[in-house]
Every structure is written in C-alpha cells, then in structure tokens.
Design an enzyme around this catalytic site. Sequence first.
Site, mmCIF file in Angstrom:
data_model
loop_
_atom_site.group_PDB
_atom_site.id
_atom_site.type_symbol
_atom_site.label_atom_id
_atom_site.label_comp_id
_atom_site.label_asym_id
_atom_site.label_seq_id
_atom_site.Cartn_x
_atom_site.Cartn_y
_atom_site.Cartn_z
ATOM 1 N N ASP A 286 25.324 47.528 51.451
ATOM 2 C CA ASP A 286 23.859 47.961 51.340
ATOM 3 C C ASP A 286 22.853 46.650 50.810
ATOM 4 O O ASP A 286 23.610 45.981 50.342
ATOM 5 C CB ASP A 286 23.580 49.366 50.607
ATOM 6 C CG ASP A 286 22.437 50.066 51.093
ATOM 7 O OD1 ASP A 286 21.597 49.436 51.778
ATOM 8 O OD2 ASP A 286 22.367 51.314 50.868
HETATM 9 C C1 BGC Z 1 19.148 51.453 52.357
HETATM 10 C C2 BGC Z 1 19.898 51.669 53.426
HETATM 11 C C3 BGC Z 1 19.217 50.941 54.608
HETATM 12 C C4 BGC Z 1 19.091 49.431 54.256
HETATM 13 C C5 BGC Z 1 18.396 48.262 55.253
HETATM 14 C C6 BGC Z 1 18.902 50.162 51.729
HETATM 15 O O1 BGC Z 1 17.887 50.324 50.715
HETATM 16 O O2 BGC Z 1 19.983 52.020 51.280
HETATM 17 O O3 BGC Z 1 20.087 53.130 53.911
HETATM 18 O O4 BGC Z 1 19.908 51.052 55.808
HETATM 19 O O5 BGC Z 1 18.314 49.376 53.040
HETATM 20 O O6 BGC Z 1 17.088 48.843 55.363
#
Ligand code: BGC
Length: 762
Positions: A286
């Site tokens: 993530d």
């Molecule tokens: C979130 C994810 C997301 C990623 C990319 C993160 O902050 O937890 O769910 O896919 O950002 O945008």
Amino acid sequence: MRGLTIVIMLFTVILCSPLYAQKADDPKMNQFITNLMSKMTLEEKIGQLNLPAAGDIITGQAASSDIGKKITEGKVGGLFNIKSVSKIRNFQKVAVEGSRLKIPLLFGMDVIHGYQTVFPIPLGLSCSWDMKLIEQSARIAAQEASADGICWTFSPMVDISRDPRWGRMSEGSGEDPYLGSQIAKAMVKGYQSDDLGKNNTIMACVKHFALYGAIEAGRDYNTVDMSRIRMYNEYFPPYKAAVEAGAGSVMSSFNEIDGIPATANKWLMTDVLRKQWGFTGFVVTDYTAIKEMTDHGLGDLQEVSGQSLRAGVDMDMVADGFLTTLTKSLAEGKVTKAQIDLACRRILEAKYKLGLFEDPYRYCDDHRAQTEIFTSENREIARSIAAQSVVLLKNDNEILPLKNKGTIALIGPLADNKENMTGTWSVAAEFSKSVSLLTGLKSAIGNDASILVARGTNIVNDSILDSRISIFGKPTYRDNRSQAAMIAEAVEVAKKSDVIVAALGEASEMSGESSSRSDINLPENQKELLKALLAIGKPVVMVLFTGRPLSLTWENENVPAILNVWFSGTEAGNAIADVLLGKVNPSGKLTATFPQNVGQIPLYYNHKNTGRPLPEGAWFQKFRSNYLDVSNEPLYPFGYGLSYTKFEYGDLKLSSSQVKGNQAITASITLTNSGKYDGSEVVQLYIRDLVGSVTRPVKELKGFQKIALKAGESKTVTFTITPEELKFYNSDLKYDWEPGEFAIMVGGNSKDVKSAKINWIK
Ligand code: BGC
C-alpha cells in the site's frame, strides 16, 4: 523404490514452489521473460519493483519527482492514478522509446466502484446481494478504465469490518466472510473476465491483505491483533476467494499482524498467500507502506525494505525503499539476487499477461476513450444497480412509495447536491455530472406533482470538521446563513407541502480513507432540522446518505419512514427517485449491522454465544453478558431490509433430520408475496454448529437467493446443504467438519428466521 520416492518428492517440491507455478503457467511467457531478464542489469530489475505516484490524483502524502528521468533510466515499473489516455500514452512512450530495454509500464488506478460512470459505494453495492449486477458493475468499470489507458485497478477491497467508526467500511462489503467471498469473486471476474490479454479487461488487485478492517477502535491505520483461528474463519475467506478467482495482484495492508506489519510479514505473504493458497501473481505494498515501517519501529529504510522483499513483497508503492536500498542490501548479503529476480519476474509476468509486450499502447485507444466512457447505456445500468442497493429501513403507514402525494417538500443539505452523490474513491469521476436528488425527482415526476425545496442546514456546522472533509475536492458546499434562519425557511416551505422528504446524512468524505468517526450519529445540526420538520405534523421520509452504518435510534423512534441510499453514484438522484416513487420496489438488505449506539461496537450477527448468554429476547440480567444501559440487540440486524410489499415465510422443511457422511440434504421454505406490489426478497440460509471442538458462532450465513415474486405469488425456495457448508478451521487450523447437531435457519434477515435441527454423523 527409494529412488522413485525421492523423484516423487522432488517433483512435489517443485510443483508446490511458487516459482514452478509461475513457470508452469505458460512456457512461452516464461521463455520470453527469462530471455529479457538475461539482458537486465541489477538496477533495471530493481527498477521494475518501483511504483511511484505520478498522477493528477492525490491519494496519499508523498509523491515522487523526476518521473520522466527515472523512466528513461529504467527505474520505474509502473505508475498510478494518472487520468486520460493522452497522458498515459506519453508516459508509455518515454518507457518504450526512451529506456534501454523498452519495457512497458503498468498503469494502475483506484477504480473502486466505477470509473467515470460511478456505481454505489461498495458497501451499498453489497446490499444488492446480486452477484450478477456486482460483476456487471466491475465489468463496466474495467471497460471504461481500459478505454482511458488503465490496465490495473486497486480493487476489490475485501476487508471484513465490524466497526462502523472506521470510515473505510464504505469501501468493503460489510461484516460477513461468506457474502464477502462471493462478492470478491464476482468483482475479480468482472475486472479480469476470462482473458486478461483483451484490451477491455484490467488486472484486479485484492486489498488490503490482510485484516485491515479489524483495526483497534476503528481508527484508521491503527494496530490489529487477532488470533489465527479468527483470521482463518472470519477474516481471510474473501482474500482467499479473490485469489482463487484468479486476481492477478494483491496489495499489502498498513497494519501489523502478530507484531509484524503485513508489508514485511513472511508468514502472511509467503506461507499463507503463496504456499497455502497458491497465489502466483505479484504483491504490491500500500501507499508508502515500506517507509511507514520505520515509524512502526522496525529499523531504517534499508532494513525495512529488505524485510519486505524477503517476506515476499514484489513492488514498492511510493516509498522508494526498494529503489534506493536493495543494491546496497544485496552487496551486504541482506537480500539475495534470487529474491530480486523473483519479484522482477512476477511483475514482468503481469505485463506479459496484460499483453503489454505485444502492444504497449494496447489500452491507449482514443476512439475507445471517446466512445466507451460515461455512455448513456452505462449510466442506465448504473441507475438500475443503484436502485438495487438502497435499503428501506422503516416504512410506517406505507408512506412510501410516494404515490399521489400532492406537493413534496424536499428539504436538507443533500437535497440539491451533486458533489456528494458519488461517495469516496470515485477519483476519475466529474461530480458535476452526477444527478442530484432534486434533479432526479423533478425529471421522474414531471408535471404530476410539485416539488418545493430548501436546504435547511449545512451537512455539518462545525467549520473545522467541514474543512477536514472537503480536502479531496468534493466541497460539501456551505451556506453562510445562520442555522436558525435556514431552519425557519425550511419549515415555511415544508408547511406548504403534503409530504416532506428530508435528504440528510454524511458528506461523502465523512467516510472512506482517513475518515474515522468516534460519533456515528447524524450531525447535531441535521437532527435539529429533522425535529423542526417532524414538529410540523406532516409525514416525513428521511432519505439517508451515508458511507457507514449510523446510529439511528432516535430517528427510528421518531421518523415514520427511512430509506438508506448510501452514496449511490452518478445516477443517484434518478435511482432514488425510482425507489421513492415506486418504479422500483426496494430489495436491498444490510450487509453490516446497525448498532443502537456506538458503545455496542463491535456488534455483528455471527458472534459467539459466550458462557453467559442472555435468554432469547431478554435484556438485562445480573451476571450475564450484557450492558446496564442498552440491550445487546442491534437497531437493524445484518441481512435486514424492507420492501413495499410483504413477504411471508412458511415452515422450514429439511429433506432429512439424520444424515451420515458426505451426503446432501435440502432445506426448503415457501415464500409468499402477500402484499400489494411485485417485489424481490433475499432469502438467507444460516447454520449453527451446536457442538464443536472449539466455540462456534451463533449463526453463519451459508447461502442466499434473491427471489422475484409477483403480488400474491408463492414459491418454494430450496437450499442444498453438504458437509462443505459445515466446515471450519479448528484449533489446529485444519479445515474440516465435525459430526453432531446443527441448527439450520432460513429467513429474510439474520434475526427473523425459521429453524430446524439436524444430526449429521461422520
Ligand atoms: C489506500 C489504498 C489505495 C492506495 C493508492 C492508499 O492510501 O490505502 O487503498 O489503493 O492508496 O491510491
């Protein structure tokens, strides 16, 4: 004989190793990648593991710079959250014309509940209990996103959550592992279809692996601590289902598991994901999750990056940890060349499967971008899916549907509001194109009735909270008049009507990422408006916009009709009007329990009995598991939702009450539509294992069917039950069933069920 055993053993080891599974997949692909990798320098291989955010869309705190330069140097494996085919083509051009080996980039995006045609938030979608529609929503999302250059989505989000304080509950499918698994499969199928190489399919990324929905106190990014038996039985199933459905990638979660963040957790990423579940795709972290492990207190960037790679993580989102430290770690013997090679291979395989080596511009087709996005056909489907996701919570005196109701007063901060219709994570959407409730109602009613409108109050009156929830570009739109003046105006307007529709609830940014709430009531200023409207004495229908279960005890006692519409997407206003006016009879059922108050959380239907349960229907008893000040009951249970018609359940009939071994039995019930309208009912099957080697939940969903019946019609609904439905992970984490007594339950929600017992021996 010994020789043969060794050969068999060796063969088994090779067969079970993830590397083999990758190779066995497609010899041609494998040959191609081996060939390509033989030409790659160490730096170029590490570059493939790097995923910077280069986009127009901000979804986290840090952003990488010098992207173009890095791409030419072979230091980028993919980019994410860039909007439009022309920008994506430009970046791809830099990679395939400017870099030494011309390796194409992956382009990812958070396509969560639709692309430009936005569907209901996932929590709302799940309330349709309609796997075909859910798959269709993902198919359309993939069609539109791929037409705009995207080949990879960070979806489905399948985190089970029992805590509505957590804003990200809006992004998942609620509290149940069985339903969550069915939805996970449907989403993966919708995105990837049966051929990832087609230019209208995109790679799924199941997230957030794992247990992110179980964070303490519902506070985003917080600690998780959970027993393994609970992980396997209650939280893992949807991730596993998505992997089994063929999801091409997995995203690690921010939280820790057994004291080690998921992003560096070898047990999770290698033992569970690859060895036990046979996952052969790649794992991406993530957003900045590698870097965040320095704040978790696991060491410096080099240390945590090494841990992450060794755990089985392949791609680093935004942290630049792999990019800047792995060469040094290799030289110091902290990671191996084989570990870097394996991660690189997995990412190249994804690119191969997506057809990017064949044609790096496969997803960059201007004609498709102009003709396949936000089409009227997609919007029509979004409208019908949205109408299936709304849940009728209360409907005293059949106020709804609004037929021949004369003048309607549409009051509230969400009455004439486009900005908050699409909910969280609709990053590619233009909210100005959403249909507000006022627009939807007006176009549905035409000249049949008149609509009066007033805002009545703002979504929140607290300006600090308002600034916090407006940061992602979806202003809640404040009216600067005083609360008293706005309410007075609304009351004057409402007095002239025959029925009041109060459009209340959260702003879309009150749920979603980094939007936890410790108070899940309707904002106080909206409650004040509601009280003033109720005092007029006209029938009131509350249309509730929300991204999470709210605590509605007061509203349930005082408001005669409540329609929960979540954030239902681009077509929200049209879809809600369809339901309010009875063109669509609501059939949505809750997938997350609505508590009476925040102190009951976590409250979920599939809880354990404890050694001191309360007798059925009782409230307080001394020395029993309960509260002094509130009963254990939810306000609205899992699976609950009303219809304009009435469904009656006959007696539950089992084909046998004594079964042995691997047989199947059937459970049948007669469902009658005894009301005035045609309608659909989600008939739910629950099972309770009455005696086990470990404590078992009081009931677990094991099947459901959505049945359409005309007014007056009856149908026998039959479920087939086999020992498969009885299986669970025991204290050795062995997945099996145990003989004994089981309660089989069927009903229209998790509380109101018809029940029968069965004895199943081995
Ligand atoms: C979130 C994810 C997301 C990623 C990319 C993160 O902050 O937890 O769910 O896919 O950002 O945008």
